[in-house]
Design a protein around this motif. Structure first.
Motif, PDB file in Angstrom:
ATOM      1  N   MET A   1       0.851  -1.169   0.000  1.00  0.00           N
ATOM      2  CA  MET A   1       0.000   0.000   0.000  1.00  0.00           C
ATOM      3  C   MET A   1       0.897   1.234   0.000  1.00  0.00           C
ATOM      4  SD  MET A   1      -2.880   1.211   2.805  1.00  0.00           S
ATOM      5  CE  MET A   1      -3.853  -0.231   2.626  1.00  0.00           C
ATOM      6  N   SER A   2       0.616   2.167  -0.902  1.00  0.00           N
ATOM      7  CA  SER A   2       1.426   3.376  -0.977  1.00  0.00           C
ATOM      8  C   SER A   2       1.145   4.261   0.233  1.00  0.00           C
ATOM      9  CB  SER A   2       1.117   4.129  -2.259  1.00  0.00           C
ATOM     10  OG  SER A   2      -0.171   4.699  -2.178  1.00  0.00           O
ATOM     11  N   GLU A   3       2.030   5.220   0.455  1.00  0.00           N
ATOM     12  CA  GLU A   3       1.881   6.129   1.585  1.00  0.00           C
ATOM     13  C   GLU A   3       0.579   6.918   1.483  1.00  0.00           C
ATOM     14  OE1 GLU A   3       4.099  10.045   3.347  1.00  0.00           O
ATOM     15  OE2 GLU A   3       5.311   8.521   2.349  1.00  0.00           O
ATOM     16  N   ALA A   4       0.252   7.385   0.247  1.00  0.00           N
ATOM     17  CA  ALA A   4      -0.986   8.144   0.057  1.00  0.00           C
ATOM     18  C   ALA A   4      -2.200   7.272   0.358  1.00  0.00           C
ATOM     19  CB  ALA A   4      -1.057   8.699  -1.361  1.00  0.00           C
ATOM     20  N   SER A   5      -2.179   6.027  -0.110  1.00  0.00           N
ATOM     21  CA  SER A   5      -3.286   5.114   0.154  1.00  0.00           C
ATOM     22  C   SER A   5      -3.399   4.837   1.641  1.00  0.00           C
ATOM     23  CB  SER A   5      -3.093   3.798  -0.600  1.00  0.00           C
ATOM     24  OG  SER A   5      -3.109   4.022  -1.978  1.00  0.00           O
ATOM     25  N   ALA A   6      -2.263   4.682   2.302  1.00  0.00           N
ATOM     26  CA  ALA A   6      -2.268   4.421   3.734  1.00  0.00           C
ATOM     27  C   ALA A   6      -2.883   5.596   4.483  1.00  0.00           C
ATOM     28  CB  ALA A   6      -0.850   4.149   4.233  1.00  0.00           C
ATOM     29  N   ARG A   7      -2.545   6.834   4.082  1.00  0.00           N
ATOM     30  CA  ARG A   7      -3.130   8.002   4.724  1.00  0.00           C
ATOM     31  C   ARG A   7      -4.630   8.071   4.475  1.00  0.00           C
ATOM     32  NH1 ARG A   7       0.396  12.611   2.605  1.00  0.00           N
ATOM     33  NH2 ARG A   7       1.491  10.976   1.592  1.00  0.00           N
ATOM     34  N   MET A   8      -5.055   7.755   3.237  1.00  0.00           N
ATOM     35  CA  MET A   8      -6.472   7.767   2.903  1.00  0.00           C
ATOM     36  C   MET A   8      -7.209   6.725   3.731  1.00  0.00           C
ATOM     37  SD  MET A   8      -8.962   8.996   0.985  1.00  0.00           S
ATOM     38  CE  MET A   8      -8.294   9.674  -0.499  1.00  0.00           C
ATOM     39  N   ALA A  25     -13.555   1.097   1.481  1.00  0.00           N
ATOM     40  CA  ALA A  25     -12.397   1.316   0.615  1.00  0.00           C
ATOM     41  C   ALA A  25     -12.503   2.719   0.026  1.00  0.00           C
ATOM     42  CB  ALA A  25     -12.362   0.266  -0.487  1.00  0.00           C
ATOM     43  N   PRO A  26     -11.398   3.413  -0.125  1.00  0.00           N
ATOM     44  CA  PRO A  26     -11.470   4.778  -0.673  1.00  0.00           C
ATOM     45  C   PRO A  26     -11.936   4.764  -2.119  1.00  0.00           C
ATOM     46  CG  PRO A  26      -9.185   4.083  -0.429  1.00  0.00           C
ATOM     47  CD  PRO A  26     -10.043   3.015   0.196  1.00  0.00           C
ATOM     48  N   GLY A  27     -12.728   5.765  -2.491  1.00  0.00           N
ATOM     49  CA  GLY A  27     -13.202   5.877  -3.870  1.00  0.00           C
ATOM     50  C   GLY A  27     -12.149   6.435  -4.798  1.00  0.00           C
ATOM     51  N   VAL A  28     -11.224   7.223  -4.242  1.00  0.00           N
ATOM     52  CA  VAL A  28     -10.137   7.803  -5.023  1.00  0.00           C
ATOM     53  C   VAL A  28      -8.876   7.772  -4.173  1.00  0.00           C
ATOM     54  CG1 VAL A  28      -9.257   9.851  -6.204  1.00  0.00           C
ATOM     55  CG2 VAL A  28     -11.711   9.394  -6.187  1.00  0.00           C
ATOM     56  N   THR A  29      -7.792   7.323  -4.768  1.00  0.00           N
ATOM     57  CA  THR A  29      -6.488   7.437  -4.123  1.00  0.00           C
ATOM     58  C   THR A  29      -5.615   8.315  -5.003  1.00  0.00           C
ATOM     59  OG1 THR A  29      -5.667   5.418  -5.168  1.00  0.00           O
ATOM     60  CG2 THR A  29      -6.610   5.196  -2.963  1.00  0.00           C
ATOM     61  N   VAL A  30      -4.784   9.106  -4.367  1.00  0.00           N
ATOM     62  CA  VAL A  30      -3.871  10.005  -5.076  1.00  0.00           C
ATOM     63  C   VAL A  30      -2.465   9.629  -4.655  1.00  0.00           C
ATOM     64  CG1 VAL A  30      -3.176  12.385  -5.471  1.00  0.00           C
ATOM     65  CG2 VAL A  30      -5.583  11.840  -5.057  1.00  0.00           C
ATOM     66  N   GLU A  31      -1.630   9.408  -5.637  1.00  0.00           N
ATOM     67  CA  GLU A  31      -0.253   8.990  -5.371  1.00  0.00           C
ATOM     68  C   GLU A  31       0.703   9.850  -6.198  1.00  0.00           C
ATOM     69  OE1 GLU A  31       2.418   4.939  -6.018  1.00  0.00           O
ATOM     70  OE2 GLU A  31       0.289   4.908  -6.430  1.00  0.00           O
ATOM     71  N   THR A  32       1.766  10.312  -5.571  1.00  0.00           N
ATOM     72  CA  THR A  32       2.806  11.040  -6.286  1.00  0.00           C
ATOM     73  C   THR A  32       3.681  10.037  -7.009  1.00  0.00           C
ATOM     74  OG1 THR A  32       2.815  12.729  -4.591  1.00  0.00           O
ATOM     75  CG2 THR A  32       4.700  12.683  -6.056  1.00  0.00           C
ATOM     76  N   ARG A  33       3.941  10.291  -8.284  1.00  0.00           N
ATOM     77  CA  ARG A  33       4.803   9.418  -9.081  1.00  0.00           C
ATOM     78  C   ARG A  33       6.087  10.175  -9.388  1.00  0.00           C
ATOM     79  NH1 ARG A  33       2.656   4.300  -9.689  1.00  0.00           N
ATOM     80  NH2 ARG A  33       3.489   4.185 -11.752  1.00  0.00           N
ATOM     81  N   LEU A 116       0.849  13.081 -10.723  1.00  0.00           N
ATOM     82  CA  LEU A 116      -0.054  12.520  -9.731  1.00  0.00           C
ATOM     83  C   LEU A 116      -0.828  11.395 -10.398  1.00  0.00           C
ATOM     84  CD1 LEU A 116      -1.588  15.751  -8.152  1.00  0.00           C
ATOM     85  CD2 LEU A 116       0.279  14.352  -7.261  1.00  0.00           C
ATOM     86  N   ARG A 117      -0.960  10.274  -9.706  1.00  0.00           N
ATOM     87  CA  ARG A 117      -1.753   9.168 -10.231  1.00  0.00           C
ATOM     88  C   ARG A 117      -3.019   9.066  -9.402  1.00  0.00           C
ATOM     89  NH1 ARG A 117      -0.125   3.419 -12.448  1.00  0.00           N
ATOM     90  NH2 ARG A 117      -2.219   2.716 -12.840  1.00  0.00           N
ATOM     91  N   LEU A 118      -4.161   9.207 -10.064  1.00  0.00           N
ATOM     92  CA  LEU A 118      -5.450   9.029  -9.420  1.00  0.00           C
ATOM     93  C   LEU A 118      -5.965   7.655  -9.792  1.00  0.00           C
ATOM     94  CD1 LEU A 118      -5.109  12.148  -9.484  1.00  0.00           C
ATOM     95  CD2 LEU A 118      -7.589  12.262  -9.540  1.00  0.00           C
ATOM     96  N   ALA A 119      -6.443   6.918  -8.806  1.00  0.00           N
ATOM     97  CA  ALA A 119      -6.962   5.582  -9.051  1.00  0.00           C
ATOM     98  C   ALA A 119      -8.185   5.367  -8.179  1.00  0.00           C
ATOM     99  CB  ALA A 119      -5.889   4.535  -8.747  1.00  0.00           C
ATOM    100  N   GLY A 120      -8.955   4.368  -8.510  1.00  0.00           N
ATOM    101  CA  GLY A 120     -10.131   4.021  -7.721  1.00  0.00           C
ATOM    102  C   GLY A 120     -11.404   4.188  -8.528  1.00  0.00           C
ATOM    103  N   PRO A 121     -12.498   3.638  -8.005  1.00  0.00           N
ATOM    104  CA  PRO A 121     -13.752   3.654  -8.762  1.00  0.00           C
ATOM    105  C   PRO A 121     -14.332   5.052  -8.991  1.00  0.00           C
ATOM    106  CG  PRO A 121     -14.099   2.787  -6.541  1.00  0.00           C
ATOM    107  CD  PRO A 121     -12.619   2.941  -6.725  1.00  0.00           C
ATOM    108  N   ASP A 122     -13.930   6.029  -8.190  1.00  0.00           N
ATOM    109  CA  ASP A 122     -14.467   7.382  -8.357  1.00  0.00           C
ATOM    110  C   ASP A 122     -13.455   8.369  -8.941  1.00  0.00           C
ATOM    111  OD1 ASP A 122     -16.931   6.602  -7.320  1.00  0.00           O
ATOM    112  OD2 ASP A 122     -16.278   6.967  -5.259  1.00  0.00           O
TER     113      ASP A 122
END
Length: 163
Positions: A1-8, A25-33, A116-122
Protein backbone atom coordinates in the motif's frame (compact mmCIF):
# COMPACT_ATOMS: atom_id res chain seq x y z
CA UNK A 1 0.00 0.00 0.00
CA UNK A 2 1.43 3.38 -0.98
CA UNK A 3 1.88 6.13 1.59
CA UNK A 4 -0.99 8.14 0.06
CA UNK A 5 -3.29 5.11 0.15
CA UNK A 6 -2.27 4.42 3.73
CA UNK A 7 -3.13 8.00 4.72
CA UNK A 8 -6.47 7.77 2.90
CA UNK A 9 -7.25 4.45 4.60
CA UNK A 10 -6.25 5.81 8.00
CA UNK A 11 -8.56 8.81 7.54
CA UNK A 12 -11.46 6.57 6.40
CA UNK A 13 -10.92 4.29 9.39
CA UNK A 14 -10.92 7.28 11.77
CA UNK A 15 -14.05 8.75 10.19
CA UNK A 16 -15.89 5.40 10.21
CA UNK A 17 -15.26 4.89 13.94
CA UNK A 18 -16.87 8.23 14.66
CA UNK A 19 -20.02 7.52 12.69
CA UNK A 20 -20.28 3.90 13.87
CA UNK A 21 -19.74 1.96 10.64
CA UNK A 22 -16.99 -0.15 9.15
CA UNK A 23 -14.36 1.63 7.06
CA UNK A 24 -14.99 1.60 3.33
CA UNK A 25 -12.40 1.32 0.61
CA UNK A 26 -11.47 4.78 -0.67
CA UNK A 27 -13.20 5.88 -3.87
CA UNK A 28 -10.14 7.80 -5.02
CA UNK A 29 -6.49 7.44 -4.12
CA UNK A 30 -3.87 10.01 -5.08
CA UNK A 31 -0.25 8.99 -5.37
CA UNK A 32 2.81 11.04 -6.29
CA UNK A 33 4.80 9.42 -9.08
CA UNK A 34 8.47 10.08 -9.71
CA UNK A 35 9.94 9.89 -13.18
CA UNK A 36 13.66 10.20 -13.81
CA UNK A 37 12.94 12.54 -16.70
CA UNK A 38 10.23 14.31 -18.64
CA UNK A 39 11.05 15.75 -22.03
CA UNK A 40 9.27 17.69 -24.72
CA UNK A 41 10.08 16.11 -28.10
CA UNK A 42 9.64 18.05 -31.33
CA UNK A 43 10.10 16.69 -34.84
CA UNK A 44 8.33 15.75 -38.06
CA UNK A 45 6.22 12.59 -38.00
CA UNK A 46 6.72 12.48 -41.78
CA UNK A 47 10.49 12.02 -41.37
CA UNK A 48 11.19 8.25 -41.29
CA UNK A 49 14.69 8.78 -39.84
CA UNK A 50 13.24 10.78 -36.94
CA UNK A 51 10.62 8.10 -36.25
CA UNK A 52 13.19 5.29 -36.26
CA UNK A 53 15.61 7.27 -34.02
CA UNK A 54 12.89 7.81 -31.41
CA UNK A 55 11.76 4.19 -31.59
CA UNK A 56 15.34 2.98 -31.12
CA UNK A 57 16.00 5.42 -28.25
CA UNK A 58 12.86 4.65 -26.22
CA UNK A 59 11.79 1.20 -27.38
CA UNK A 60 8.35 2.31 -28.52
CA UNK A 61 6.99 3.92 -31.70
CA UNK A 62 5.72 7.50 -31.50
CA UNK A 63 1.94 7.81 -31.41
CA UNK A 64 0.89 9.79 -34.49
CA UNK A 65 -2.87 9.82 -33.88
CA UNK A 66 -4.12 12.88 -31.97
CA UNK A 67 -4.49 12.54 -28.20
CA UNK A 68 -3.04 9.04 -27.96
CA UNK A 69 -0.32 7.62 -25.74
CA UNK A 70 1.89 4.55 -25.89
CA UNK A 71 4.35 3.14 -23.48
CA UNK A 72 6.25 0.54 -21.62
CA UNK A 73 7.41 0.35 -18.02
CA UNK A 74 10.50 2.36 -19.01
CA UNK A 75 8.92 5.09 -21.14
CA UNK A 76 5.50 6.59 -21.85
CA UNK A 77 5.04 8.87 -24.87
CA UNK A 78 2.03 11.18 -25.18
CA UNK A 79 0.93 12.96 -28.37
CA UNK A 80 0.56 16.68 -27.61
CA UNK A 81 0.42 18.12 -31.12
CA UNK A 82 1.19 17.31 -34.77
CA UNK A 83 4.93 17.63 -34.13
CA UNK A 84 5.09 17.51 -30.31
CA UNK A 85 5.20 14.69 -27.75
CA UNK A 86 5.76 14.44 -24.01
CA UNK A 87 8.13 11.66 -22.98
CA UNK A 88 7.99 10.43 -19.39
CA UNK A 89 10.76 7.95 -18.68
CA UNK A 90 12.51 6.13 -15.88
CA UNK A 91 15.79 6.46 -17.80
CA UNK A 92 18.37 8.81 -16.30
CA UNK A 93 18.32 12.31 -17.77
CA UNK A 94 21.74 12.00 -19.42
CA UNK A 95 20.41 9.16 -21.59
CA UNK A 96 17.73 11.48 -22.93
CA UNK A 97 20.30 14.03 -24.00
CA UNK A 98 22.43 11.26 -25.54
CA UNK A 99 19.47 9.54 -27.21
CA UNK A 100 20.87 10.15 -30.70
CA UNK A 101 17.82 11.94 -32.06
CA UNK A 102 19.17 14.21 -34.78
CA UNK A 103 15.93 14.83 -36.67
CA UNK A 104 14.23 16.62 -33.78
CA UNK A 105 14.75 18.35 -30.46
CA UNK A 106 14.46 17.19 -26.85
CA UNK A 107 13.83 19.73 -24.07
CA UNK A 108 14.10 18.66 -20.44
CA UNK A 109 10.92 19.53 -18.52
CA UNK A 110 11.66 17.41 -15.47
CA UNK A 111 11.81 20.25 -12.96
CA UNK A 112 8.72 22.02 -14.24
CA UNK A 113 6.18 19.24 -13.91
CA UNK A 114 4.75 16.87 -11.31
CA UNK A 115 2.98 13.54 -11.76
CA UNK A 116 -0.05 12.52 -9.73
CA UNK A 117 -1.75 9.17 -10.23
CA UNK A 118 -5.45 9.03 -9.42
CA UNK A 119 -6.96 5.58 -9.05
CA UNK A 120 -10.13 4.02 -7.72
CA UNK A 121 -13.75 3.65 -8.76
CA UNK A 122 -14.47 7.38 -8.36
CA UNK A 123 -11.27 8.78 -9.94
CA UNK A 124 -12.96 9.68 -13.22
CA UNK A 125 -15.79 11.46 -11.38
CA UNK A 126 -13.34 13.39 -9.19
CA UNK A 127 -11.44 14.62 -12.26
CA UNK A 128 -14.69 15.53 -14.01
CA UNK A 129 -15.57 17.93 -11.17
CA UNK A 130 -12.88 20.35 -12.28
CA UNK A 131 -12.23 19.38 -15.90
CA UNK A 132 -14.17 20.63 -18.94
CA UNK A 133 -13.39 17.49 -21.00
CA UNK A 134 -15.76 14.56 -21.53
CA UNK A 135 -14.00 11.85 -19.53
CA UNK A 136 -16.56 9.15 -20.30
CA UNK A 137 -14.78 5.85 -20.96
CA UNK A 138 -16.21 5.76 -24.52
CA UNK A 139 -14.48 9.10 -25.27
CA UNK A 140 -11.43 8.97 -23.03
CA UNK A 141 -10.37 5.32 -23.17
CA UNK A 142 -7.13 3.69 -22.06
CA UNK A 143 -4.10 5.06 -23.94
CA UNK A 144 -5.79 8.39 -24.62
CA UNK A 145 -4.29 11.69 -23.43
CA UNK A 146 -5.41 15.30 -23.43
CA UNK A 147 -4.22 18.75 -22.40
CA UNK A 148 -6.70 20.70 -20.31
CA UNK A 149 -7.01 22.81 -17.17
CA UNK A 150 -8.17 21.82 -13.70
CA UNK A 151 -8.68 24.63 -11.20
CA UNK A 152 -6.84 26.99 -13.60
CA UNK A 153 -3.78 24.72 -13.63
CA UNK A 154 -2.60 23.38 -16.98
CA UNK A 155 -2.53 19.59 -16.89
CA UNK A 156 -1.93 16.67 -19.22
CA UNK A 157 -4.24 13.73 -18.58
CA UNK A 158 -3.01 10.26 -19.52
CA UNK A 159 -5.43 7.34 -19.17
CA UNK A 160 -3.21 4.41 -18.19
CA UNK A 161 -4.51 0.86 -17.85
CA UNK A 162 -4.89 -0.28 -14.23
CA UNK A 163 -2.14 -2.41 -12.84
Amino acid sequence: MSEASARMFAFDSFAARHVGRAPAAPGVTVETRHAAAMCDLRGSPRNPDFLSEVSAAFGVALPVDPNTAVGTNDARILWLGPDQWLIVTAQPRNLLHDAGITGGTLTDLSHGRAILRLAGPDARHALAKGCPLDLDLRRFAVDRCAQTAIARINVVLDHVAPG
